[in-house]
Write a protein that holds these residues in place. Structure first.
Motif, PDB file in Angstrom:
ATOM      1  N   ILE A  25       0.868  -1.001  -0.065  1.00 42.06           N
ATOM      2  CA  ILE A  25       0.127   0.063  -0.002  1.00 42.06           C
ATOM      3  C   ILE A  25       0.717   1.205   0.115  1.00 42.06           C
ATOM      4  O   ILE A  25       1.798   1.327   0.963  1.00 42.06           O
ATOM      5  CB  ILE A  25      -0.974  -0.040   1.357  1.00 42.06           C
ATOM      6  N   LEU A  26       0.572   1.927  -0.836  1.00 41.90           N
ATOM      7  CA  LEU A  26       1.595   3.373  -1.036  1.00 41.90           C
ATOM      8  C   LEU A  26       0.887   4.292  -0.269  1.00 41.90           C
ATOM      9  O   LEU A  26      -0.293   4.860  -0.501  1.00 41.90           O
ATOM     10  CB  LEU A  26       1.673   3.610  -2.597  1.00 41.90           C
ATOM     11  N   ARG A  85       2.172   9.408   8.417  1.00 43.69           N
ATOM     12  CA  ARG A  85       2.977   8.481   9.391  1.00 43.69           C
ATOM     13  C   ARG A  85       1.908   7.612  10.354  1.00 43.69           C
ATOM     14  O   ARG A  85       2.201   6.427  10.610  1.00 43.69           O
ATOM     15  CB  ARG A  85       3.961   9.169  10.117  1.00 43.69           C
ATOM     16  N   ARG A  86       0.857   8.399  10.540  1.00 39.10           N
ATOM     17  CA  ARG A  86      -0.058   7.407  11.408  1.00 39.10           C
ATOM     18  C   ARG A  86      -0.984   6.419  10.607  1.00 39.10           C
ATOM     19  O   ARG A  86      -1.258   5.337  11.050  1.00 39.10           O
ATOM     20  CB  ARG A  86      -1.213   8.498  11.827  1.00 39.10           C
ATOM     21  N   THR A 114       0.978  -0.943   9.384  1.00 35.70           N
ATOM     22  CA  THR A 114       2.070  -1.935   9.817  1.00 35.70           C
ATOM     23  C   THR A 114       1.580  -2.692  10.958  1.00 35.70           C
ATOM     24  O   THR A 114       1.851  -3.966  10.927  1.00 35.70           O
ATOM     25  CB  THR A 114       3.343  -0.929  10.355  1.00 35.70           C
ATOM     26  N   ALA A 115       0.968  -2.036  11.869  1.00 39.78           N
ATOM     27  CA  ALA A 115       0.246  -2.986  13.057  1.00 39.78           C
ATOM     28  C   ALA A 115      -0.361  -3.863  12.813  1.00 39.78           C
ATOM     29  O   ALA A 115      -0.659  -5.009  13.055  1.00 39.78           O
ATOM     30  CB  ALA A 115      -0.213  -1.838  13.976  1.00 39.78           C
ATOM     31  N   ALA A 116      -0.972  -3.662  11.567  1.00 41.93           N
ATOM     32  CA  ALA A 116      -2.124  -4.731  10.916  1.00 41.93           C
ATOM     33  C   ALA A 116      -1.324  -5.670  10.065  1.00 41.93           C
ATOM     34  O   ALA A 116      -1.974  -6.541   9.300  1.00 41.93           O
ATOM     35  CB  ALA A 116      -3.256  -4.203  10.188  1.00 41.93           C
ATOM     36  N   ASN A 117      -0.117  -5.660   9.892  1.00 40.87           N
ATOM     37  CA  ASN A 117       0.836  -6.546   9.219  1.00 40.87           C
ATOM     38  C   ASN A 117       0.504  -6.343   7.654  1.00 40.87           C
ATOM     39  O   ASN A 117       0.649  -7.557   6.999  1.00 40.87           O
ATOM     40  CB  ASN A 117       0.731  -8.020   9.238  1.00 40.87           C
TER      41      ASN A 117
END
Length: 285
Positions: free
Chosen positions: A10-11, A21-22, A28-31
């Motif tokens: 995902i870009l 950044r949020r 990222t937390a959702a892998n």
């Protein structure tokens, strides 16, 4: 949704900015694999250099589309149109556009995304809470005076965390496809009232001062803000800080099923980080 779609990168354009950044953190937390679109990203991305576009779009199926410095900037709609066409040709199937509330020029870019032929979501946001703590206004707060050419106009300040939560969902699922969300906080505040909330949270005197555009430009030059950005901001403030946004919208509630985050909660949390600690003579040197 196929496995390839789930695992495609995902870009996130503006991936080091206030909302970007949020969004990156949530994905990222959702892998979810994320590609940060910025000058320092790998590969690097710049709106002003079309040679960088193809690299960041390779293999991508969803894009968080954030235009710098603002969709109201001269030439923005043409650039967004060119990038959107390039993205669709590269195989992108989903666009989530961060737009500006009360900006007629931004709505031209919204139309580009709507007519792109791929799934879209538009987040039409009001003034961010985080402009007071993650931008040049943080320096004003630390010095004890927030200067803006805004007068007594009320603004429904919205939190970047709310925007990012909606964006992350829209980038990874179908529930928000074809939706335009007007995003505001839960109440209207003048800039003087917002500054007073910050002062209470920081536990020290901080005041708001309305200044004419030329005075604001002089202050921006003092902080080495690029002249072209200053021009865009002054033009934008002249448009949107005239009361046109002085009403609440239900976008956060429709998208997330809850009330938006309040400015006081934001101010308390930001003050706890020390970002608004008073500037000392050593700091200012």
């Amino acid at each position: 949704m196929t496995a390839n779609t789930i695992h495609a990168p995902i870009l996130v354009l503006g991936g080091t900015g206030k909302t970007g950044r949020r969004v990156v953190r949530r994905l990222t937390a959702a892998n979810r694999p994320v590609r940060v679109g910025s000058r320092t990203g790998e590969p690097p991305f710049e709106w002003t250099d079309e040679r960088t576009w193809d690299g960041v779009l390779t293999g991508v199926e969803s894009v968080y589309l954030v235009y710098y410095p603002d969709l109201a900037a001269p030439g923005a709609v043409d650039t967004v149109r060119s990038f959107t066409a390039r993205a669709v040709a590269a195989g992108v199937r989903r666009l989530v556009l961060l737009s500006g509330r009360g900006e007629p020029a931004a709505q031209l870019s919204e139309d580009v995304v709507r007519n792109s032929g791929v799934a879209w979501t538009i987040l039409r946001a009001s003034w961010f809470n985080q402009n007071f703590s993650e931008d040049f206004l943080a320096d004003f707060v630390r010095e004890g005076a927030v200067l803006l050419p805004a007068g007594e106009v009320a603004e429904p300040f919205v939190d970047a965390e709310d925007i990012a939560e909606i964006a992350a969902e829209a980038l990874t699922g179908d529930r928000h496809v074809g939706q335009l969300y007007e995003l505001t906080g839960p109440r209207l505040l003048t800039f003087a009232e917002a500054t007073a909330e910050i002062a209470r949270a920081a536990g020290r005197p901080i005041h708001y001062q309305s200044v004419p555009p030329e005075g604001y430009a002089a202050e921006m030059a003092r902080y080495d803000v690029p002249a072209e950005l200053v021009g865009v901001l002054i033009d934008l403030f002249g448009q949107v800080l005239d009361g046109r946004n002085a009403y609440l919208a239900d976008g956060v509630r429709r998208a997330l099923g809850r009330e938006p985050r309040d400015f006081a909660e934001y101010a308390h949390e930001a003050a706890g980080t020390g970002v608004w600690s008073a500037r000392t003579p050593v700091d200012a040197a």
